[in-house]
Write a protein that holds these residues in place. Structure first.
Motif, mmCIF file in Angstrom:
data_model
loop_
_atom_site.group_PDB
_atom_site.id
_atom_site.type_symbol
_atom_site.label_atom_id
_atom_site.label_comp_id
_atom_site.label_asym_id
_atom_site.label_seq_id
_atom_site.Cartn_x
_atom_site.Cartn_y
_atom_site.Cartn_z
ATOM 1 N N SER A 178 0.842 -1.195 0.000
ATOM 2 C CA SER A 178 0.000 0.000 0.000
ATOM 3 C C SER A 178 0.872 1.238 0.000
ATOM 4 N N ILE A 179 0.307 2.324 -0.510
ATOM 5 C CA ILE A 179 1.042 3.577 -0.554
ATOM 6 C C ILE A 179 0.057 4.732 -0.489
ATOM 7 N N ALA A 180 0.440 5.779 0.228
ATOM 8 C CA ALA A 180 -0.357 7.002 0.314
ATOM 9 C C ALA A 180 0.390 8.115 -0.396
ATOM 10 N N SER A 181 -0.341 8.905 -1.199
ATOM 11 C CA SER A 181 0.289 9.920 -2.040
ATOM 12 C C SER A 181 -0.393 11.267 -1.850
ATOM 13 N N PRO A 182 0.175 12.144 -1.015
ATOM 14 C CA PRO A 182 -0.382 13.499 -0.875
ATOM 15 C C PRO A 182 0.002 14.379 -2.065
ATOM 16 N N LYS A 183 -0.864 15.331 -2.394
ATOM 17 C CA LYS A 183 -0.663 16.248 -3.520
ATOM 18 C C LYS A 183 -1.073 17.645 -3.093
ATOM 19 N N THR A 219 4.395 28.802 -21.966
ATOM 20 C CA THR A 219 4.537 28.244 -20.624
ATOM 21 C C THR A 219 5.983 27.842 -20.383
ATOM 22 N N ALA A 220 6.365 27.842 -19.121
ATOM 23 C CA ALA A 220 7.688 27.376 -18.709
ATOM 24 C C ALA A 220 7.545 26.689 -17.360
ATOM 25 N N ALA A 221 8.329 25.643 -17.139
ATOM 26 C CA ALA A 221 8.261 24.897 -15.886
ATOM 27 C C ALA A 221 9.654 24.434 -15.495
ATOM 28 N N LEU A 222 9.960 24.607 -14.226
ATOM 29 C CA LEU A 222 11.194 24.107 -13.620
ATOM 30 C C LEU A 222 10.784 23.002 -12.655
ATOM 31 N N TRP A 223 11.298 21.772 -12.825
ATOM 32 C CA TRP A 223 10.768 20.618 -12.099
ATOM 33 C C TRP A 223 11.887 19.719 -11.578
ATOM 34 N N GLN A 224 11.539 18.898 -10.606
ATOM 35 C CA GLN A 224 12.438 17.840 -10.161
ATOM 36 C C GLN A 224 11.608 16.637 -9.729
ATOM 37 N N LEU A 225 12.223 15.462 -9.801
ATOM 38 C CA LEU A 225 11.544 14.214 -9.475
ATOM 39 C C LEU A 225 12.560 13.245 -8.896
ATOM 40 N N LYS A 226 12.232 12.666 -7.740
ATOM 41 C CA LYS A 226 13.098 11.687 -7.086
ATOM 42 C C LYS A 226 12.364 10.361 -6.967
ATOM 43 N N LEU A 227 13.039 9.274 -7.392
ATOM 44 C CA LEU A 227 12.469 7.937 -7.339
ATOM 45 C C LEU A 227 13.239 7.082 -6.340
ATOM 46 N N ASP A 228 12.518 6.257 -5.601
ATOM 47 C CA ASP A 228 13.163 5.350 -4.656
ATOM 48 C C ASP A 228 13.850 4.189 -5.358
ATOM 49 N N SER A 229 13.430 3.885 -6.585
ATOM 50 C CA SER A 229 14.048 2.793 -7.335
ATOM 51 C C SER A 229 13.872 3.061 -8.814
ATOM 52 N N GLU A 230 14.977 3.010 -9.549
ATOM 53 C CA GLU A 230 14.976 3.272 -10.980
ATOM 54 C C GLU A 230 14.810 1.966 -11.756
ATOM 55 N N GLY A 269 3.989 16.802 -5.024
ATOM 56 C CA GLY A 269 3.221 15.590 -4.773
ATOM 57 C C GLY A 269 4.092 14.353 -4.803
ATOM 58 N N THR A 270 3.548 13.274 -4.305
ATOM 59 C CA THR A 270 4.183 11.971 -4.405
ATOM 60 C C THR A 270 3.306 11.079 -5.279
ATOM 61 N N GLY A 271 3.942 10.159 -5.941
ATOM 62 C CA GLY A 271 3.254 9.190 -6.774
ATOM 63 C C GLY A 271 3.989 7.868 -6.700
ATOM 64 N N PHE A 272 3.739 6.985 -7.651
ATOM 65 C CA PHE A 272 4.368 5.671 -7.598
ATOM 66 C C PHE A 272 4.335 5.008 -8.960
ATOM 67 N N HIS A 273 5.190 4.000 -9.105
ATOM 68 C CA HIS A 273 4.999 3.020 -10.166
ATOM 69 C C HIS A 273 5.089 1.641 -9.530
ATOM 70 N N SER A 274 4.398 0.713 -10.133
ATOM 71 C CA SER A 274 4.452 -0.660 -9.660
ATOM 72 C C SER A 274 5.596 -1.383 -10.349
ATOM 73 N N PRO A 289 10.269 -4.239 -4.003
ATOM 74 C CA PRO A 289 8.944 -3.821 -3.513
ATOM 75 C C PRO A 289 7.944 -3.800 -4.651
ATOM 76 N N ALA A 290 6.690 -4.069 -4.328
ATOM 77 C CA ALA A 290 5.649 -4.068 -5.357
ATOM 78 C C ALA A 290 5.340 -2.655 -5.832
ATOM 79 N N LEU A 291 5.390 -1.682 -4.924
ATOM 80 C CA LEU A 291 5.112 -0.286 -5.257
ATOM 81 C C LEU A 291 6.320 0.560 -4.892
ATOM 82 N N VAL A 292 6.706 1.458 -5.790
ATOM 83 C CA VAL A 292 7.880 2.301 -5.591
ATOM 84 C C VAL A 292 7.452 3.764 -5.611
#
Length: 693
Positions: free
Chosen positions: A433-438, A506-517, A456-461, A483-486
C-alpha cells in the motif's frame, strides 16, 4: 454561490477539455465532434498540463499510431523493433522503455500493462485509429490525485469521437509496400448515435528482411444522451502480426557484415491482439459532475526477440519468446461538487478506481527460429489495484487558488510459478500500500500572467514476479525481491503567459526523485529495478495562432538524471539512456482547400552507460504533411517522413553481444561491448485519397 463564480470554481478543477465549456451553463459531453481545448489562465492547475487541439495533432504526419503522443510537449516516440510492438517513449529525463512512468489511457481504458511479458508498463498504441481521436489531454508530474500507476513522469488521455462530421473512406499507399484502408462514419437519430470504423494495414518497411505487417482494427460505439447526461458503450478489436528487425551492433554495420537495415535474426517478430468492451456514464449539472466507467479487455501477446545473438548460447543463439495472456477488468467513479470552506468557494473532487489483471500466462522461453528450447519462466499472476482519492480546490481570492489532495492505493497479488524447477520457489502472494499526498497553488499575477507551484508523491508498480522471486531462474542463485510499489516525489514551479486565446507561452522548472529506478538489461531485452535516482529539468512550450491560416508550435525540454548515493565499483551515477535534450518545432497552414504541416524533432545525445563514457548520437527528424480538398467529397494527401533523409537512430543502447561470425572466429571472449542501434526509417512518402460521403 453566484452562478458565474460557481462555474469558475468548476473550471478551476477540470483539466484542458472542460475549459472549453465552462463559459456555458452546462458542460458539453465528450461525444461532441469538437475535442478539448488547451488549459488557460484561471482554469489550469499547473504550467505543464494542457490539451492538444484536434487541428494541431490531426494535421501532423504520423508514421505510426503511437506518434500521436508527441502532441504532448517534450515527449518523443520512437521504435526499436517491428511496427506491431509498442513504441519506445522518452520524457522528462526518462527513457520510458515502452511506457513505464508514462500513463496512457484511451477512452478511459488503461493502455499500460503491469507484470507484462516484455516490459513493465508496456503501452502498445498500435490499436489506436488516430483519425478518431478527439483530443489529447496531458499532465506531467505526480501532482494530481486521479492519476495513479505509471504516471510519475506524466500521463496522456485520449478519447474517441462519439460522432463524426461525415462518413468517409480513405486509401493510403506508400513506399516499402505500405498500404492502408480506413472507413469510418456515424449516424445520429435524435439523441442516439452509432459510430463505426474499420482499418486494414500492411507494410514491409525499409528492412532487408520484410516486415510483412498485417493489421486489422475495428471500433463500434453507441452513445445516447444530452449535453448534461448520457452514456456510451464502445467495442474495439485489434489484431496484428509482423516480422521485426531488432537493434543490431554498430560494429556489424561498420564492417560491412550488415547493411544499415539488416538483421541478425530473420525470425524475430510477433503477434498480438486486443479486444475490449467499455462503457461510460456522465451526469453534469450546476451542482456538480458525476462520471462512472467500466471496461473489460482480452489481451494476447507473443514476441520473439534477439538482442545478444550468440552471447549466452553459442550453438542455438539467444532468441527469446515472451508471452502474455490476460484479461483486464476495471471500473472507476468520480464526483465533483461545489462547496464552501471557511467562507471560501471551493470544489471537492473524490473518486475510486479498481483494476484487476488476470494473467493466465506471462512467460519467458529460450527459442531458436521461434521454436521453444526451454522454459525460463511461466507464471500465472492475479493482481488487483484498489484506489481512492480526494482533492479539495479552494478559491482564496480573485488572484489566488489552490488544492490539496490525498490518494491511497493498495495492491494485492498472487504469483504462481509453473516452471517445474524454480517455479514453486518463486511463487507467492502479498500486498503493498502507498499514500500519495498532492498540493498545488496558482497565482494570477496579471490577466495575462499566471504562476504555479505544485508538489506531490506518486508511484509506479514493479513486475510482481520480482516481488515473489527467491531464486534466479537462469542461474539458480539467490535473488533479491523488489517492492511491489515504488514511491516518487516531485515538485514544479511554472509560469503561463496568455495575452489572448491565440497565444500561449509556458515554462516549468521541475524535479523528481524515485526510490528505485527501472534500468534496461541488454541480455534479457527488458528492465529491472535499480538504484534510487533524481531528475530535474526545465521545459518551455509556445502555441501561437498567428492568423486565420498559420499556427506555430515550439517545445524545448532540458533534463538531468542521476543515480543517488555512492556508485558501486566500476559504475557511475549517470542514468543509462536518460533523455537530456528535446526540441520540437511545427508550423501548420490551413486555408481554403490547402492544409500543410511541417514538423521538426530533435532528440539530443545522452549517456549510454552509468559513467557517461559512451554517448548516443543526436537524431533530427523532419516530416511534412499536405492535404488538398479537390471538392467537397475528395481530399488528396501527401506525407513525407524524414524529409531531409537523416541517418540518425531511433534508439541506441550500449551492452555486450556476440555475433555468429565472432563465435566462429573465436573473438567473442565473453561478449563485445558495443553500441546497438535501430536506425530511423529513410525518406518515405505516402499518398492518400479520402472520399467523404
Amino acid at each position: 454561490m453566484p452562478p458565474r463564480l460557481h462555474r469558475h470554481v468548476l473550471c478551476t478543477a477540470l483539466l484542458g477539455g472542460a475549459a472549453a465549456v465552462c463559459a456555458q451553463e452546462s458542460h458539453l459531453p465528450e461525444v461532441q465532434v469538437r475535442g478539448p481545448r488547451d488549459a488557460t489562465i484561471g482554469t489550469a492547475d499547473s504550467a505543464s498540463e494542457g490539451a492538444a487541439e484536434r487541428e494541431s495533432f490531426q494535421s501532423r504526419p504520423k508514421l505510426r499510431p503511437g506518434d500521436i503522443v508527441e502532441a504532448v510537449p517534450g515527449v518523443v516516440a520512437t521504435q526499436h523493433s517491428g511496427d506491431g510492438k509498442a513504441n519506445q517513449y522518452f520524457l522528462r529525463g526518462f527513457n520510458l522503455d515502452h511506457g513505464t512512468d508514462f500513463s496512457v489511457t484511451v477512452d478511459d481504458m488503461p493502455v499500460n500493462m503491469p507484470t507484462h511479458g516484455h516490459g513493465q508498463g508496456y503501452a502498445d498504441l498500435n490499436f489506436l485509429i488516430p483519425e478518431l481521436v478527439s483530443g489529447v489531454r496531458y499532465r506531467k508530474g505526480p501532482y494530481f490525485t486521479d492519476s495513479g500507476d505509471f504516471s510519475l513522469a506524466g500521463s496522456a488521455s485520449m478519447d474517441y469521437f462519439g460522432a463524426l462530421e461525415a462518413p468517409f473512406a480513405e486509401a493510403t499507399l506508400g513506399g516499402h509496400g505500405f498500404k492502408r484502408l480506413l472507413a469510418a462514419g456515424s449516424r445520429t437519430v435524435q439523441d442516439q448515435t452509432w459510430l463505426g470504423a474499420i482499418e486494414l494495414e500492411g507494410n514491409n518497411g525499409p528492412w532487408d528482411v520484410p516486415e510483412n505487417l498485417k493489421k486489422a482494427n475495428a471500433v463500434l460505439r453507441y452513445s445516447q444522451g444530452s449535453q448534461s447526461r448520457g452514456f456510451s458503450i464502445t467495442g474495439m478489436a485489434y489484431r496484428s502480426n509482423w516480422t521485426s528487425t531488432d537493434q543490431v551492433p554498430q560494429r556489424a554495420i561498420d564492417s560491412g557484415e550488415l547493411s544499415r537495415f539488416g538483421s541478425l535474426d530473420p525470425t524475430d517478430g510477433g503477434k498480438t491482439q486486443r479486444i475490449s468492451l467499455s462503457g461510460k456514464w456522465f451526469d453534469k449539472s450546476a451542482e456538480g459532475e458525476t462520471q462512472i466507467s467500466a471496461y473489460a479487455i482480452d489481451y494476447r501477446f507473443d514476441l520473439f526477440s534477439d538482442f545478444t545473438y550468440f552471447l549466452n548460447n553459442p550453438v542455438n543463439g539467444d532468441q527469446l519468446e515472451q508471452t502474455d495472456r490476460r484479461r483486464v477488468f476495471g471500473a472507476q467513479a468520480s464526483r465533483s461538487v461545489a462547496n464552501r470552506i471557511g467562507g471560501l468557494d471551493g470544489l471537492f473532487n473524490f473518486g475510486a478506481q479498481w483494476r484487476g489483471d488476470r494473467i493466465g500466462e506471462v512467460g519467458l522461453y529460450q527459442t531458436e527460429a521461434r521454436q521453444r528450447l526451454s522454459t525460463v519462466r511461466n507464471d500465472k499472476v492475479s493482481q488487483d489495484l484498489f484506489s481512492v482519492y480526494a482533492q479539495q480546490f479552494v478559491n482564496f481570492s480573485d488572484r489566488w487558488r489552490g488544492y490539496v489532495g490525498l490518494r491511497g492505493d493498495t495492491l494485492r497479488y498472487d504469483v504462481r510459478g509453473r516452471e517445474p524447477v524454480y517455479g514453486p520457489a518463486n511463487s507467492g502472494k502479498g500486498h503493498d500500500s502507498i499514500a500519495s499526498p498532492k498540493a498545488g497553488l496558482a497565482f494570477t499575477l496579471t490577466p495575462a500572467h499566471e504562476l504555479y507551484l505544485n508538489a506531490g508523491t506518486g508511484f509506479h508498480s514493479n513486475d510482481l514476479r520480482g516481488s515473489t522471486i527467491t531464486l534466479d531462474p537462469q542461474s539458480g542463485l539467490p535473488a533479491d525481491r523488489v517492492p511491489a510499489l515504488v514511491k516518487g516525489r516531485g515538485t514544479e514551479i511554472g509560469w503561463r503567459f496568455q495575452p489572448g486565446e491565440d497565444f500561449t507561452l509556458t515554462a516549468a522548472l521541475w524535479q523528481l526523485k524515485l526510490d528505485s529506478e527501472l534500468v534496461y538489461v541488454g541480455d534479457a531485452g527488458t528492465t529491472e529495478p535499480g538504484r534510487a535516482s533524481s531528475r530535474r529539468g526545465i521545459e518551455a512550450t509556445l502555441r501561437w495562432k498567428i492568423d486565420r491560416a498559420w499556427r506555430l508550435e515550439l517545445d524545448a525540454a532540458l533534463s538531468r538524471a542521476r543515480f543517488r548515493g555512492v556508485a558501486p565499483e566500476g559504475e557511475g551515477n549517470y542514468v543509462d539512456n536518460a533523455v537530456e535534450r528535446v526540441f520540437a518545432a511545427g508550423v501548420t497552414y490551413a486555408d481554403g482547400p490547402w492544409t500543410a504541416s511541417l514538423r521538426l524533432r530533435y532528440l539530443g545525445p545522452r549517456a549510454l552507460d552509468t559513467t557517461n563514457s559512451v554517448r548516443s548520437r543526436s537524431a533530427t527528424l523532419l516530416n511534412l504533411g499536405m492535404r488538398y480538398a479537390v471538392n467537397r467529397n475528395l481530399t488528396l494527401g501527401l506525407d513525407v517522413f524524414n524529409l531531409a533523409g537523416s541517418k540518425g537512430n531511433d534508439i541506441e543502447y550500449f551492452y555486450a553481444s556476440c555475433t555468429a561470425g565472432e563465435v566462429v572466429g573465436g573473438s567473442c571472449n565473453g561478449g563485445v561491448n558495443d553500441r546497438h542501434i535501430h536506425p530511423m526509417e529513410p525518406r518515405t512518402a505516402r499518398v492518400s485519397a479520402r472520399w467523404t460521403f
